[in-house]
Design a protein around this motif. Structure first.
Motif, PDB file in Angstrom:
ATOM      1  N   ASP A   1       0.802  -1.220   0.000  1.00  0.00           N
ATOM      2  CA  ASP A   1       0.000   0.000   0.000  1.00  0.00           C
ATOM      3  C   ASP A   1       0.834   1.269   0.000  1.00  0.00           C
ATOM      4  OD1 ASP A   1       1.011   0.111   2.577  1.00  0.00           O
ATOM      5  OD2 ASP A   1      -0.928   0.333   3.553  1.00  0.00           O
ATOM      6  N   SER A   2       2.160   1.146  -0.117  1.00  0.00           N
ATOM      7  CA  SER A   2       2.982   2.351  -0.003  1.00  0.00           C
ATOM      8  C   SER A   2       4.085   2.380  -1.057  1.00  0.00           C
ATOM      9  CB  SER A   2       3.593   2.451   1.399  1.00  0.00           C
ATOM     10  OG  SER A   2       4.467   1.367   1.629  1.00  0.00           O
ATOM     11  N   GLY A   3       4.763   3.515  -1.112  1.00  0.00           N
ATOM     12  CA  GLY A   3       5.789   3.737  -2.115  1.00  0.00           C
ATOM     13  C   GLY A   3       6.930   2.744  -2.076  1.00  0.00           C
ATOM     14  N   ASN A   4       7.285   2.255  -0.893  1.00  0.00           N
ATOM     15  CA  ASN A   4       8.387   1.299  -0.845  1.00  0.00           C
ATOM     16  C   ASN A   4       7.973  -0.085  -1.360  1.00  0.00           C
ATOM     17  OD1 ASN A   4       6.871   0.448   1.346  1.00  0.00           O
ATOM     18  ND2 ASN A   4       8.569   0.441   2.792  1.00  0.00           N
ATOM     19  N   ASP A   5       6.704  -0.264  -1.692  1.00  0.00           N
ATOM     20  CA  ASP A   5       6.213  -1.507  -2.281  1.00  0.00           C
ATOM     21  C   ASP A   5       6.240  -1.463  -3.808  1.00  0.00           C
ATOM     22  OD1 ASP A   5       5.564  -2.630   0.248  1.00  0.00           O
ATOM     23  OD2 ASP A   5       3.693  -1.495   0.265  1.00  0.00           O
TER      24      ASP A   5
ATOM     25  N   ASN B   1      -6.793   0.937   0.439  1.00  0.00           N
ATOM     26  CA  ASN B   1      -6.441   2.065   1.298  1.00  0.00           C
ATOM     27  C   ASN B   1      -5.123   2.730   0.914  1.00  0.00           C
ATOM     28  OD1 ASN B   1      -5.816  -0.647   2.700  1.00  0.00           O
ATOM     29  ND2 ASN B   1      -4.320   0.745   3.623  1.00  0.00           N
ATOM     30  N   ALA B   2      -4.529   2.343  -0.217  1.00  0.00           N
ATOM     31  CA  ALA B   2      -3.295   2.969  -0.681  1.00  0.00           C
ATOM     32  C   ALA B   2      -3.571   4.419  -1.089  1.00  0.00           C
ATOM     33  CB  ALA B   2      -2.732   2.195  -1.868  1.00  0.00           C
ATOM     34  N   MET B   3      -2.577   5.248  -0.926  1.00  0.00           N
ATOM     35  CA  MET B   3      -2.696   6.648  -1.337  1.00  0.00           C
ATOM     36  C   MET B   3      -2.865   6.724  -2.850  1.00  0.00           C
ATOM     37  SD  MET B   3      -2.451   8.416   1.435  1.00  0.00           S
ATOM     38  CE  MET B   3      -2.101  10.055   0.882  1.00  0.00           C
TER      39      MET B   3
ATOM     40  N   GLU C   1      -1.360   5.575  -8.763  1.00  0.00           N
ATOM     41  CA  GLU C   1      -0.925   6.128 -10.054  1.00  0.00           C
ATOM     42  C   GLU C   1       0.479   5.653 -10.410  1.00  0.00           C
ATOM     43  OE1 GLU C   1      -1.253  10.393  -9.872  1.00  0.00           O
ATOM     44  OE2 GLU C   1      -3.372  10.295  -9.313  1.00  0.00           O
ATOM     45  N   ASP C   2       1.384   5.701  -9.441  1.00  0.00           N
ATOM     46  CA  ASP C   2       2.766   5.287  -9.690  1.00  0.00           C
ATOM     47  C   ASP C   2       2.854   3.793 -10.000  1.00  0.00           C
ATOM     48  OD1 ASP C   2       3.559   7.891  -9.237  1.00  0.00           O
ATOM     49  OD2 ASP C   2       4.380   7.490  -7.234  1.00  0.00           O
TER      50      ASP C   2
END
Length: 122
Positions: free
Chosen positions: A41-45, A60-62, A67-68
């Motif tokens: 759910d986050s950028g480091n994933d 629930n990811a931002m 998008e990324d």
């Protein structure tokens, strides 16, 4: 009254990522890619989410992470390996563990009867 602050810190070599860790474990344990499911759910994933490893991006990811992940998966040609949980499976919302279960049902539909049994306990 004092408050206790809790924080987690990952310390990794500069070139290490979760993707390297997952690939190492797959090789070390002899687990084929199709029997692996990653959830994040986050950028480091992002390195794993944009890889050929079947992956779930929980609801629930931002929005920026969504998008990324989509953009990187398109560039890498791995979009079919990325599933975006959105909720609706057995009335669940797609967040956190519900999103993981939704991803399991997507990549392994034969497991849906088991998931339905788990869902009733959440």
């Amino acid at each position: 009254m004092s408050r206790l602050a809790l924080a987690l810190l990952d310390i990794l070599p500069r070139r290490a990522s979760k993707l390297h860790a997952v690939e190492f474990l797959q090789d070390y344990l002899g687990i084929p890619r199709h029997q692996t499911l990653f959830a994040g759910d986050s950028g480091n994933d992002l390195p794993v989410l944009a890889s050929p490893i079947p992956s779930v991006l929980v609801a629930n990811a931002m929005p920026s992470v969504v998008e990324d992940a989509i953009a990187a998966s398109r560039i890498n040609g791995t979009l079919p390996a990325l599933y975006l949980a959105s909720g609706g499976l057995f009335g669940m919302n797609g967040n956190y563990s519900a999103g993981i279960l939704e991803g399991v049902a997507h990549f392994h539909p034969e497991l849906q009867p088991l998931i339905e049994g788990v869902e009733s306990h959440l």
